[in-house]
Design an enzyme around this catalytic site. Structure first.
Site, mmCIF file in Angstrom:
data_model
loop_
_atom_site.group_PDB
_atom_site.id
_atom_site.type_symbol
_atom_site.label_atom_id
_atom_site.label_comp_id
_atom_site.label_asym_id
_atom_site.label_seq_id
_atom_site.Cartn_x
_atom_site.Cartn_y
_atom_site.Cartn_z
ATOM 1 N N ASP A 16 2.393 -3.777 -5.670
ATOM 2 C CA ASP A 16 1.110 -4.457 -5.752
ATOM 3 C C ASP A 16 1.150 -4.977 -4.139
ATOM 4 O O ASP A 16 2.085 -4.892 -3.297
ATOM 5 C CB ASP A 16 0.876 -5.498 -6.654
ATOM 6 N N ASP A 18 -1.516 -7.701 -2.413
ATOM 7 C CA ASP A 18 -1.828 -9.233 -2.154
ATOM 8 C C ASP A 18 -1.052 -9.945 -3.056
ATOM 9 O O ASP A 18 -0.884 -9.861 -4.197
ATOM 10 C CB ASP A 18 -3.211 -9.494 -2.554
ATOM 11 N N ASP A 224 2.351 -9.608 -8.912
ATOM 12 C CA ASP A 224 2.399 -11.039 -9.073
ATOM 13 C C ASP A 224 1.253 -11.340 -10.152
ATOM 14 O O ASP A 224 1.218 -12.624 -10.448
ATOM 15 C CB ASP A 224 1.960 -11.625 -7.985
HETATM 16 MG MG LIG Z 1 -1.491 -9.220 -6.287
#
Ligand SMILES: [Mg+2]
Length: 285
Positions: A16, A18, A224
């Site tokens: 991922d 961000d 996350d």
């Molecule tokens: Mg993320």
């Protein structure tokens, strides 16, 4: 190991962006660069998997010198460089070609989505990205002019602002489901898309590598947020990144995950190194 093995890919890293490869605050990937270099030396493809658009991700890939495929719009769109498609010997039926790369819409075509949204406009109050000017996108996202223009270049998902009631949203979702579409809540936006996610794209790429090499390819994924969970469950070694407040996403079905020690690029570097080490220890065991 013979040198002929050096070109063979035996591990993939999916990540991922961000809050994972990129810092929360300044979006920097600087602290991750040594680990990215290490992956390159070991012939381990780094596959970026994000909700961002192709235009947004192409820029990052070129900065990082990544020539592997990448996954945009939350798993709905896979972009594959021409050289990679040729190496893998993929049939390009159903792919489209532009700017040196093939792309494959896993979900629904955006035109199909926006056509249905146009039909639903008489019954529900909402504003889609397609209806907004670049300036309106800047106003509601805080993106730069270039960033807003890139965010508008979509192929398989449509973000929208919902102005109607929550009861109306349920009814809207029901209408979408009759056309094999769904609405997913993001931060500020709701995203209209097909029933596909990051794990479908990860599985597709893993299958492609495995059938090309005729052998199992090991996999690592880092993320996350809840939209990363399906991807983290799809791979051999999951790495969960902490949120900005130091807490970690938790899920009972996630087994043996590594928790990166810090958020953002420096935590990413430590997480990748720990995951590679753990896979290697597993081999030796
Ligand atoms: Mg993320």
């Amino acid at each position: 190991m013979s040198s002929s093995f050096s070109a063979k890919v035996n591990t993939l890293v999916f990540t991922d962006l961000d809050g994972t490869l990129l810092n929360h605050d300044d979006y920097s990937y600087q602290a991750a660069l040594p680990a990215i270099e290490r992956l390159r030396e070991q012939n381990i493809p780094l596959i970026l998997v994000s909700s961002k658009t192709r235009a947004e991700m192409a820029e990052l890939c070129s900065e990082l010198n990544i020539t592997d495929p990448y996954v945009c719009e939350n798993g709905s769109l896979i972009v594959m460089p021409d050289a990679w498609v040729k190496t893998m010997g993929l049939d390009t039926d159903g792919f489209t070609f532009s700017d040196g790369a093939w792309q494959f819409v896993q979900g629904a075509d955006r035109q199909h989505i926006t056509a249905l949204l146009t039909d639903l406009k008489s019954r529900f109050e909402f504003t889609g990205f397609a209806d907004m000017s670049v300036n309106q996108v800047i106003d509601c996202t805080g993106l730069s002019e270039q960033g807003a223009a890139q965010a508008k270049q979509r192929f398989a998902t449509e973000p929208m602002l919902w102005h109607d009631s929550s009861a109306a949203l349920d009814e809207f979702a029901q209408q979408l489901s009759m056309h094999d579409l769904r609405v997913v809540k993001g931060g500020r936006f709701y995203h209209v898309m097909a029933y596909c996610d990051k794990s479908d794209a990860v599985r597709y790429l893993l299958d492609t590598y495995e059938s090309h090499y005729g052998a199992k390819v090991k996999s690592i994924a880092l993320g996350d947020s809840p939209n990363d969970l399906v991807m983290l469950k799809e791979v051999d070694q999951a790495v969960v990144m902490p949120h900005k407040d130091g807490t970690y996403m938790h899920d009972n079905e996630l087994l043996g995950e590594i928790r990166a020690p810090q958020e953002g690029a420096s935590g990413w570097r430590a997480g990748v190194e720990a995951a590679l080490q753990k896979l290697r220890n597993g081999e030796d065991a």
